[in-house]
Write a protein that holds these residues in place. Structure first.
Motif, PDB file in Angstrom:
ATOM      1  N   ASP B 675       1.042  -1.119  -0.092  1.00 56.26           N
ATOM      2  CA  ASP B 675      -0.143   0.054   0.002  1.00 56.26           C
ATOM      3  C   ASP B 675       0.657   1.345  -0.022  1.00 56.26           C
ATOM      4  OD1 ASP B 675      -1.502   2.196   0.851  1.00 56.26           O
ATOM      5  OD2 ASP B 675      -2.546   1.095   2.691  1.00 56.26           O
ATOM      6  N   MET B 757      -8.171  -0.578  -2.207  1.00 56.20           N
ATOM      7  CA  MET B 757      -7.579  -1.790  -1.961  1.00 56.20           C
ATOM      8  C   MET B 757      -8.194  -2.809  -2.860  1.00 56.20           C
ATOM      9  SD  MET B 757      -6.806  -3.575   1.597  1.00 56.20           S
ATOM     10  CE  MET B 757      -5.806  -2.559   2.439  1.00 56.20           C
ATOM     11  N   ILE B 761      -6.335  -5.389  -5.485  1.00 52.58           N
ATOM     12  CA  ILE B 761      -6.218  -6.909  -5.381  1.00 52.58           C
ATOM     13  C   ILE B 761      -6.520  -7.638  -6.473  1.00 52.58           C
ATOM     14  CG2 ILE B 761      -7.494  -8.872  -4.127  1.00 52.58           C
ATOM     15  CD1 ILE B 761      -7.602  -7.091  -1.588  1.00 52.58           C
ATOM     16  N   LEU B 780      -0.562  -8.892   1.124  1.00 50.69           N
ATOM     17  CA  LEU B 780      -0.841  -7.384   1.170  1.00 50.69           C
ATOM     18  C   LEU B 780      -0.214  -6.724   2.213  1.00 50.69           C
ATOM     19  CD1 LEU B 780      -2.954  -6.322  -1.049  1.00 50.69           C
ATOM     20  CD2 LEU B 780      -4.214  -5.956   1.080  1.00 50.69           C
ATOM     21  N   SER B 782      -0.049  -3.510   4.531  1.00 52.17           N
ATOM     22  CA  SER B 782      -0.890  -2.063   4.535  1.00 52.17           C
ATOM     23  C   SER B 782      -0.377  -1.466   5.988  1.00 52.17           C
ATOM     24  CB  SER B 782      -2.309  -2.704   4.329  1.00 52.17           C
ATOM     25  OG  SER B 782      -2.982  -1.474   4.669  1.00 52.17           O
ATOM     26  N   THR B 802     -13.643  -4.460  -0.892  1.00 52.36           N
ATOM     27  CA  THR B 802     -12.407  -5.307  -0.404  1.00 52.36           C
ATOM     28  C   THR B 802     -12.714  -6.582  -0.194  1.00 52.36           C
ATOM     29  OG1 THR B 802     -11.396  -3.219   0.115  1.00 52.36           O
ATOM     30  CG2 THR B 802     -10.144  -5.138   0.603  1.00 52.36           C
ATOM     31  N   PRO B 816      -5.225 -14.244  -0.586  1.00 52.58           N
ATOM     32  CA  PRO B 816      -4.488 -13.188  -0.113  1.00 52.58           C
ATOM     33  C   PRO B 816      -4.528 -13.227   1.539  1.00 52.58           C
ATOM     34  CG  PRO B 816      -6.973 -12.841  -0.907  1.00 52.58           C
ATOM     35  CD  PRO B 816      -6.581 -14.538  -0.667  1.00 52.58           C
ATOM     36  N   CYS B 818      -3.086 -10.456   4.717  1.00 52.20           N
ATOM     37  CA  CYS B 818      -3.028  -9.196   4.926  1.00 52.20           C
ATOM     38  C   CYS B 818      -1.948  -8.812   6.036  1.00 52.20           C
ATOM     39  CB  CYS B 818      -4.197  -8.206   5.136  1.00 52.20           C
ATOM     40  SG  CYS B 818      -4.136  -6.355   5.295  1.00 52.20           S
ATOM     41  N   THR B 820      -0.519  -5.843   8.421  1.00 55.65           N
ATOM     42  CA  THR B 820      -0.712  -4.294   8.387  1.00 55.65           C
ATOM     43  C   THR B 820      -0.043  -3.888   9.726  1.00 55.65           C
ATOM     44  OG1 THR B 820      -2.386  -2.712   8.743  1.00 55.65           O
ATOM     45  CG2 THR B 820      -2.830  -4.672   9.877  1.00 55.65           C
ATOM     46  N   LEU B 829     -10.163  -5.721   9.777  1.00 53.82           N
ATOM     47  CA  LEU B 829      -9.516  -6.878   8.739  1.00 53.82           C
ATOM     48  C   LEU B 829     -10.173  -8.231   8.983  1.00 53.82           C
ATOM     49  CD1 LEU B 829      -5.703  -6.054   8.835  1.00 53.82           C
ATOM     50  CD2 LEU B 829      -7.562  -5.978   7.058  1.00 53.82           C
ATOM     51  N   PHE B 833     -10.649  -9.840   5.608  1.00 51.23           N
ATOM     52  CA  PHE B 833      -9.915 -11.115   5.119  1.00 51.23           C
ATOM     53  C   PHE B 833     -10.321 -12.103   5.776  1.00 51.23           C
ATOM     54  CE2 PHE B 833      -7.564  -7.390   3.727  1.00 51.23           C
ATOM     55  CZ  PHE B 833      -6.902  -7.834   2.828  1.00 51.23           C
ATOM     56  N   TYR B 838      -4.894 -12.681   8.158  1.00 52.49           N
ATOM     57  CA  TYR B 838      -4.270 -11.224   8.482  1.00 52.49           C
ATOM     58  C   TYR B 838      -3.354 -11.327   9.722  1.00 52.49           C
ATOM     59  CZ  TYR B 838      -7.661 -10.383  12.074  1.00 52.49           C
ATOM     60  OH  TYR B 838      -8.386 -10.221  13.172  1.00 52.49           O
TER      61      TYR B 838
END
Lengths: 286, 860
Positions: B675, B757, B761, B780, B782, B802, B816, B818, B820, B829, B833, B838
């Motif tokens: 990001d 986002m 993606i 990802l 972020s 997203t 995916p 994530c 962060t 999140l 996700f 995540y």
């Protein structure tokens, strides 16, 4: 009128359970096969010289049926091995098994066929792992021998033995292909979907009770559907699928529905493609 | 003075001399104020006097005050008075209303509109409705002068939209909300809203306005353009809302059909149709099939596309037969495949009958083509006939044509028909395999005199004359096609000419479109059938716009000819995707900083060394045999011994005695998607400089570790500003080596703009195409929630989008995950996700070391 739950061939003439090497001519009459060209003559010539044969062509165009037909005519047993990606050389040649307190060697289907003088048919050989395709090399040239590495022995092929492989060129050939050194050991016979006229005859022959008009429509559907090959259809509508559809029609299903379950649903999960195929069907049957 | 009153006095029943004096005095006062006022009042007074002197006096007083207030206002008032009084059958109610404008300075335009609309207001809404209409308007005047002007200057018919007062209220309510919350003037809102309602019904106004508010919040200018329906996004959204079968979204399906039937598919493009243009037709420009945004249903679309492509296939616009046709009529027209066909010389001979002939010619040619199609798709005619029978028979002039067309289908199907011998013989000619467009022309010409077909009067007459699936063949500019003249000629011609023809077409196509457009429209007008010409001209202008095209683009600093890819976006409020909504362009990062990369590498050298060692120890150096298998290539000696021992000991162990040489398949490809929004430029709390430094170090160490691991990987970054400007920076592709240039780019990473986002993606998933590993991971990186300038402050919107993008990725076989550094991420999140997909790093400084570790853990 048949009882609806009777199997199509209820005569009991076929053995339900047999050895890996079946008897030659398991049926009283030759399996039905409609020649597309000179393949019968070519195969006979190859067999006379015991040259291994490669059948190339799309799925469901009649390769297996052709071989059954030829095996019957040549009066040889037919051993078929469907290859898959986990097929190892042990699966073909044989392996040690434990029996009681000792190990016992058990021949694989290829070894059995080699010894019995059968026609061994390795269907979709590209699917098998490369190490298993290499073991057929000594069998395919003048040596005609099969080494059994694990037992330290070598089997010389029966004089009637013939190796046949099938190979579908359009099918995932990007990642999987036969080695050139393997390919060049075979007589290559190209198959394709039969001509319109032939395909109609096949349908009428295969499915008793199917009228000529429906057969013609089904064949026409297949022609159109095959033109969508490059639009997401990995496997185009095969003659086999047509036979299935014809069977479903003769079992009393409405034609559109029969085509849907026999021709469309099996080959694609792609909604748009399925819709396009259904349109083709609807343009012929309603 | 008194003379002026005399004739009117005669009209009223009794005259009160006092009142007459007062009237005269009032008029005199008016004359003192202004000559114009006096004159206007004098003219308008007689119909007012009918209601009595008291009324007239009050009216005169109002007139005077309005003139005082504004000359134009007074004049408008006086001028409209006679008509209004006649319709309203009263004077005082609306006179008093007019006086209310005095409370609103600058409202003279509104008075003008008010007076102009009064007649219609009384006739369509009645006195009670008129009151309500005026009251709503006064409320607007109170809010905002220009809005009041806009309100009263909008025709009452339009405002009410055949719904009466409720129709006005429907429009006013959302406008009021927009005004109070966003200061959006009614004048900006109203024209667009009226059109929206006309196209889609009042239910469409609210969602349209809601989206407009989002845009408006982001950018005043864009927002206003949206409401004026000047922006592409606004119009597109509206068309997206139309019900029916959408050709563009089913393009692949339709093309597959064309491939199946004709062996090749021509392009299917948008025809630029919108509902206010009448009936939706599938048409052609001689090259592509032009389909409207939406068709009533799938059957219409399938038959329509098949039919129009059939025209192209069976030579309606082919050069060869058209040459024959022109030659036979002794016309010297130049027919080439580069110019639009001008039909005018052909049909000019019919004079007043042009309109009839065109319809009959189309009918014949359509019959020929549909019959030819049925040779390939056997049920085509039957389906056409069935669809035609399902629809209600059109009224008026169109009915006769529609009926004849239906009968021709029945005839072609071999069923019972009501055609005369002559007509049947003519049609039979068209069913012969060698028939061409020339035959259709001849048959139509010979049948025209014998058929008692009415003249089409309006565009609707023409449009409704066609069976579903068919369309006017001569309506658009169509370029002739080299090639099929008749079926038999086709194969030869195709081979010899297709190559050269294509090359030429492309060069000329653009200029021709411009040249022929206006010229053809004029010719059409002179041809006599004004109705037909009008409909043709209507459609002509719209052919230029293609809704698939990208909206105008604010240039970004990287510039260059970018390729923009559209992605859908999920709108949770509507519970559906907005088609081609977010536009993503791949870009290359211009900045690079090799020194920074070196500095970061030095600084994290220790960490990197540790990581590499850990990776090496994990790395499988050769295919590890799988032991204790049920099945395999060799006996696993150890396992066998154990098995035998256990057997002898009287147990019954599982016969897992084989080993296999296969490597467990754990091929993974990974994309690290960073990001790069503005927020990464902030200084981090723990004193380690800016967040961007950590991101750079993290990406760098990740790449260095990946080199050690050996899995294919790519690195990309993204940022966005508005839905049509999502930037996707390719930092390292899968097949690109990780060299100093890439290192320098990573060293130069910086933050800009916002975080759309979902679009990023979707594009990252798209970039996985061609990567053949069985497992694909999208990491990802972020630092905050998905947000963009145009989300209207509705956080949930991009969150939900997203979430959908993540779901789509999983369906596409990309997983995916994530990572962060936003410590508040636990709030959003999990929803986006999913649990376990995540990781929140509370220590930002640990990112460089953690990133490779996380990957290694994930790939296990």
């Amino acid at each position: 009128m048949n009882n609806p739950i009777d199997p199509p061939h209820a005569n009991g003439s076929e053995q339900r359970d047999h050895d890996i090497v079946p008897p030659a001519r398991p049926t009283a009459t030759a399996p039905y096969y409609e020649a597309q060209g000179r393949e019968v003559e070519i195969f006979e010539a190859a067999y006379r010289k015991r040259l291994p044969v490669m059948l190339k062509g799309p799925t469901g165009c009649g390769k297996t049926r052709f071989l059954e037909h030829m095996a019957w005519h040549l009066n040889r047993p037919l051993v078929t091995v469907s290859c898959h990606e986990d097929l190892t050389s042990s699966d073909l040649v044989g392996r040690f098994l434990l029996e009681g307190n000792e190990t016992v060697w058990q021949d694989g289907p290829l070894t059995r066929a080699v010894k019995a003088g059968a026609i061994c048919y390795l269907d979709e050989i590209v699917e098998a792992r490369t190490d298993s395709t290499v073991i057929i090399h000594p069998l395919t040239d003048h040596r005609r021998r099969l080494p059994l590495e694990k037992t330290g022995r070598e089997v010389t092929a029966h004089e009637d033995f013939l190796l046949v492989i099938s190979y579908n060129p359009g099918y995932q050939t990007v990642l999987k292909d036969l080695k050139p050194s393997t390919k060049q050991r075979f007589i290559g016979l190209n198959f394709d979907f039969p001509a319109e006229e032939t395909e109609r005859r096949i349908l009428v022959n295969e499915v008793p009770g199917l009228d000529a008009d429906s057969a013609a429509r089904l064949v026409s559907i297949a022609r159109k559907a095959r033109s969508l090959k490059d639009h997401g259809l990995d496997e185009v509508t095969s003659t086999r699928a047509l036979v299935y559809a014809a069977n479903m029609i003769s079992a009393g299903l409405p034609a559109v529905e029969a085509c849907q379950v026999a021709i469309i649903n099996p080959v694609t999960d792609d909604i748009e493609l399925a819709a396009a195929l259904l349109e083709i069907v609807r343009a012929h049957f309603e | 003075m008194s003379e002026a009153l005399e004739p009117k006095d005669g009209a009223s029943t009794d005259i009160d001399p006092d009142a007459a004096g007062e009237l005269a005095a009032a008029l005199e006062a008016l004359a003192r104020d202004s000559f114009v006022a006096h004159h206007a009042a004098q003219i308008a007074l007689p119909p007012v006097l009918v209601y009595g002197d008291a009324v007239a006096l009050e009216w005169l007083a109002a007139c005077r005050r309005l003139f005082e207030f504004d000359r134009d206002a007074g004049r408008a008032f006086a001028r409209a008075t006679p008509d209004v009084a006649a319709v309203a059958k009263s004077v005082l109610p609306w006179t008093r209303q007019a006086l209310r404008f005095l409370d609103y300075p600058g409202s003279w335009k509104a008075i003008d509109g008010f007076m102009g609309n009064l007649v219609n207001a009384y006739t369509t809404l009645g006195p009670v409705g008129e009151m309500r209409w005026a009251d709503i308007g006064f409320a607007w005047c109170g809010r905002h002068t220009d809005s009041g002007n806009a309100y009263f200057n909008t025709p009452v018919h339009d405002l009410a939209g055949r719904l009466g007062v409720p129709g006005i209220e429907q429009l006013s309510a959302p406008a009021e909300a927009l005004f109070t919350t966003r200061r959006l003037a009614l004048g900006t809102f109203l024209p667009g809203a009226l059109r929206v309602r006309a196209l889609l019904g009042h239910g469409a106004i609210a969602p349209w306005a809601r989206r407009g508010i989002d845009v408006l919040t982001a950018d005043r200018f864009r927002g206003e353009a949206y409401f004026r329906l000047e922006s592409d996004e606004s119009l597109r959204l509206l068309l997206d809302d139309l019900p029916g079968f959408r050709a563009q979204q089913n393009e692949r399906f339709l093309k597959m059909l064309l491939t199946a039937w004709y062996g090749e598919a021509c392009d299917i493009q948008d025809s630029g149709w919108s509902p206010d243009k009448g009936r939706a037709f599938v048409e052609t420009d001689g090259r592509a099939v032009l389909a409207p945004v939406t068709l009533p249903d799938r059957e219409h679309a399938v038959l329509g596309v098949l039919h129009v492509a059939g025209h192209l296939q069976f030579g309606t616009y082919a050069v060869a037969p058209l040459k024959v046709l022109f030659a036979q009529l002794g016309l010297d027209a130049e027919i080439t495949d580069a110019r639009a066909i001008s039909w005018e010389p052909l049909i000019a001979q019919f004079g007043d009958d042009t309109g009839r002939f065109k319809l009959l010619f189309d009918l014949c040619e359509d019959l020929r083509v549909d019959h030819a199609i049925a040779m390939i798709a056997p049920t085509h005619l039957r389906r056409l006939a069935r669809l035609a029978a399902l629809l209600p028979m059109p009224d008026g002039v169109a009915r006769d044509y529609y009926r004849l067309a239906s009968a021709s289908l029945q005839f072609a199907l071999g069923g019972a028909h009501s055609l005369s011998q002559e007509v049947a013989t003519g049609f039979a000619r068209l069913l012969e395999p060698d028939a061409t467009v020339v035959d259709a022309f001849r048959v139509a010409r010979s049948l025209l005199p014998g058929l008692d077909l009415p003249k089409p009067q309006t565009p609707e007459d023409v449009q409704n004359a066609y069976l579903p699936g068919r369309s006017p063949n001569l309506g658009r500019d169509v370029k002739a096609a080299q090639g099929p003249g008749s079926q038999s000629e086709r194969s030869e011609q195709k081979e010899s000419q297709s190559g050269e023809a294509e090359g030429e077409q492309d060069e000329d196509s653009e200029t021709v479109e411009q040249e022929t457009g206006p010229q053809d429209a004029e010719a059409d007008d002179s041809g006599g059938a004004a109705a037909h010409a009008q409909s043709a001209a209507n459609r002509k202008g719209t052919g230029q716009t293609r809704t698939g095209e990208r909206p105008a683009q604010p240039q970004t600093k990287t510039g260059g000819p970018d390729r923009w890819l559209p992605y859908p976006e999920w709108d949770y409020r509507e519970n559906r995707y907005k088609i081609d909504w977010a536009w993503v362009a791949e870009k290359v990062l211009a900045e690079s900083n090799p020194q920074e990369a070196q500095r970061l590498a030095d600084r994290h050298a220790g960490t990197l060394k540790r990581l590499k060692k850990a990776i090496q120890s994990q790395k499988p150096t050769r295919p590890a045999p799988l032991t204790r298998q049920m099945d395999g290539d060799d006996l696993d000696l150890e396992a066998t011994v154990r098995y035998v021992t256990e057997r002898i000991a009287g147990r019954s162990p599982e016969a897992r005695v084989y080993k296999r040489r296969a490597i467990r398949n754990r091929d993974v490809a990974v994309t690290l998607l960073a990001d790069l929004s503005t927020s990464i430029m902030q200084t981090v709390a723990d004193g380690n400089g800016r967040l961007v430094d950590t991101v750079r170090a993290g990406v760098l160490l990740f790449a260095e570790s990946m080199e050690e691991v050996g899995d294919p990987y790519s690195i990309a970054g993204f940022c966005s500003k508005y839905r049509d400007n999502v930037n996707y920076y390719r930092i390292k592709d899968f097949d690109q080596p990780f060299d100093d240039r890439v290192r320098a780019t990573v060293g130069g990473l910086s933050g800009r703009l916002a975080t759309r986002m979902g679009a990023a993606i979707r594009h990252a998933v798209h970039r996985f195409e061609g990567v053949s590993t069985p497992r694909r991971l999208l990491l990802l990186l972020s630092d905050g929630r998905p947000e963009d300038y145009d989300d209207g402050g509705d956080r949930r919107y991009l969150h939900e989008d997203t979430r959908m993008a993540v779901k789509e990725a999983v369906n596409a076989g990309v997983h995916p995950f994530c990572i962060t550094v936003d410590t508040l991420a636990n709030q959003y999140l999990p929803q986006i996700f999913g649990r376990g997909h995540y990781l929140v790093l509370d220590q930002i400084g640990s990112l460089p070391a953690k990133l490779p570790e996380i990957y290694l853990r994930l790939r296990r």
